[in-house]
Design a protein around this motif. Structure first.
Motif: not given
Lengths: 263, 358
Positions: A80, A89, B24, B56-57, B60-61, B63-65, B67-68, B70, B86, B90, B208-209
């Protein structure tokens, strides 16, 4: 992969033993990195470790903003791409919903130690079971060589034309030492890739970091690599490595900063 | 059986029942009950809860999750939603499904903690950079605070898009009886294994981008997004029309204001003024065609909002000059009263008839 032996007349090519090859985890894509840049060496070490630990199909990497923004173009693993500074994060989000996967971030100094400082510190403080790889080359390479939080005093960059002046620009930050103070940091080390010996040590550090995660030791494993930026520093690759060995490591000494207590 | 619940808690409970597996967030009034509810109940029912160090965090958490592949969400209130912009840009470009909740408070700046609709532009027009849209749902009751979670989570998965529930401080804080609908998570689960990052599914790597170096390539990505948004405009418009058939005047209002305007209609009709209510439920996609059709049969449209006139712009675009459009708004956390709206309505009606006489 392109057959580079095509057209070469050589009888003994078929009978030679392969002694050095690209790990299958490293994609056969021309890298965008400048000649002599540490990034490509660290990429290779990282992917060798992923190959050797046999975790290719369970690893998810997070690429930052900076020179390694395209890291995913070279790595045959799921990845990612995160917003600037937010890699840890993003990694937290991934690791928490998929705790059995192996998750790492790959970040530069601007990403990890300037815009993303809060994320870095709090990810470590939560003791997330991830690997953070930190490329410290003391400059913003991607945007054209501006001062980084890690730029040494006196260094000329495109935003410190008279050299970094502490009274104006503050001190070069030692983020690895800062996070080593946090109980959530399990393993913190600082290495380089300026010589064959240093490369071997960095690989060992990466092996240790990923093994910690696999064994669920609990806590962040943080591998800083003091790296060069021949283009940004306006030096030849050789001279840039000498600069690291002779000057930079005086401020950023190499070696383990925090190792797990035995027992 | 109906239960008496706070809007924020009803939304949180619905999220767990809708199969949200990760939450989150960061504390901010007036949505903190949502975060607190999740910290107890999501964790106890097998999900992941993290109180992040910042919005912010948190985004982005997400985003990460997400992206899986879920089902994940976050919630916040106005200043926190600004910090998330922001990340939302994304998420929109990387086409990750997720549910966002903004329990809006008075602004700008630190503003007030009272209810507002001042974040309409930010949610509907895209508060972050670049050409993107979110689906925006505007509940007007505690029941809908829950119902829109199921709808939002489904739409997010179907279109791989962030869905925002745009509520306000009053909807978050007030208590009403609600009933949770039957919802079979299995039936609503979409297979994301074609793109999600879970560690080389079937030996194929996924990335993922939102980064594309060639402008032509980036334009193609944009065209794809725009095509998706047109598709959503085609299929997902939701609105409510109340007593509009014989109405001379139509009030256009969303969220909490639509509830207040409903009372205004009753008061007006008692006095023999034929007033109806048009209520967009999806703010994007906006029910432009439906409003346009309705505007042809009416003398006056009065848009009422708890802001300085944000949805007003979409109303005007929809009506396109066919019918006079008036506006009344309160700002900074002040809630308009039904009688107050009625008074404005009569004034506007008088102005209109005077103009007609001239």
């Amino acid at each position: 992969m392109k057959d580079f032996t095509e057209g070469i007349q050589c009888d003994y090519l078929d009978t030679m033993d392969m002694v050095w090859e690209r790990p299958p985890t490293l994609l056969d894509t021309p890298m965008h990195y400048c000649p002599g840049c540490s990034h490509s060496v660290v990429h290779r070490l990282l992917l060798e470790v992923i190959q050797e630990l046999d975790i290719q199909d369970k690893t998810i990497g997070v690429a930052p903003v900076g020179c390694s923004v395209f890291a995913y173009n070279y790595m045959d693993i799921d990845m990612q791409q995160a917003a600037h500074g937010r890699a840890t994060a993003v990694a937290t989000g991934i690791k928490r919903v998929l705790p059995d996967r192996i998750v790492f971030t790959y970040q530069g100094d601007g990403d990890l130690a300037a815009i993303g400082t809060a994320e870095t510190i709090h990810t470590v403080n939560r003791g997330e079971n991830i690997v953070i790889i930190f490329i410290n080359n003391g400059i913003y390479g991607m945007t054209g060589g501006q001062m980084a939080p890690t730029t040494l005093e006196g260094s000329v960059t495109s935003t410190t034309s008279e050299g970094r002046n502490i009274s104006l620009h503050g001190f070069p930050i030692k983020i690895a030492d800062m996070i080593a103070l946090l109980p959530g940091a399990y393993y913190v080390t600082r290495q380089s890739v300026t010589s064959a010996k240093a490369v071997r040590k960095t690989k060992k550090a990466l092996q240790k970091a990923f093994t910690n995660q696999i064994e669920n030791k609990g806590g962040v494993s943080f591998v800083e690599v003091v790296s060069n930026c021949p283009s940004g520093w306006k030096m030849t690759p050789l001279a840039s490595n000498e600069w690291i060995d002779e000057t930079i490591i005086k401020y950023y000494p190499l070696g383990d900063i925090k190792v797990p207590e035995k027992g | 059986m109906k239960r008496l619940m706070k809007g924020n808690e009803a939304l949180a409970e619905a999220a767990i029942r809708a199969g949200i597996k990760g939450y989150f967030g960061y504390p901010i009034t007036p949505q903190s009950e949502l975060l607190e509810y999740m910290s107890v109940h999501l964790k106890n029912r097998g999900g992941v809860f993290i109180q992040a160090e910042s919005e912010l965090a948190a985004i982005n958490m997400v985003y990460g999750a997400a992206g899986c592949g879920v089902r994940v969400m976050t919630s916040t209130s106005s200043p926190g939603f600004s910090l998330m912009q922001e990340g939302i840009s994304y998420i929109a470009c990387a086409e990750l499904p997720c549910l966002l909740v903004n329990v809006v408070r008075g602004g700008p700046g630190l503003g007030t903690i009272q209810p507002s609709q001042g974040d309409y532009f930010q949610a509907v027009k895209g508060g972050g950079h670049g050409d993107y849209k979110m689906i925006v749902l505007a509940p007007n009751s505690v029941q809908e605070m829950a119902d829109h979670v199921y709808l939002g989570a489904d739409l997010a998965d179907i279109y791989r898009i962030p869905v925002t529930i745009l509520a306000d401080g009053a909807l978050g804080q007030m208590m009403e009886p609600i009933e949770f609908p039957e919802y079979d998570i299995e039936k609503h689960t979409i297979d994301h294994s074609a793109w999600a990052t879970r560690g080389r599914i079937n030996g194929k790597r996924h990335v993922i981008t939102s980064l594309y170096m060639k402008p032509e390539e980036m334009e193609e990505i944009n065209k794809g997004l725009q095509k998706k948004y047109r598709d959503i405009e085609e299929k997902e418009i939701r609105f409510e029309s109340i007593q509009t058939k014989d109405a001379d005047i139509i009030i256009v209002a969303f969220g909490l204001v639509s509830r207040i305007a409903h009372k205004t209609i009753e008061l007006a009709r008692e006095e023999g003024i034929k007033v109806g209510l048009f209520r967009p439920i999806t703010l994007f996609p906006f029910p432009s065609r439906q409003l346009q059709a309705l505007s042809k049969k009416t003398d006056l449209i009065l848009t009422v909002e708890m802001n300085s006139g944000q949805m007003l712009e979409d109303v005007k675009l929809a009506v396109n000059g066919q019918t006079p459009v008036a506006f009344y708004g309160r700002m900074g956390g002040v809630i308009p009263q039904p009688e107050e709206i009625l008074k404005v309505l009569k004034e506007k009606q008088n102005q209109l008839s005077l103009r007609k006489k001239v």
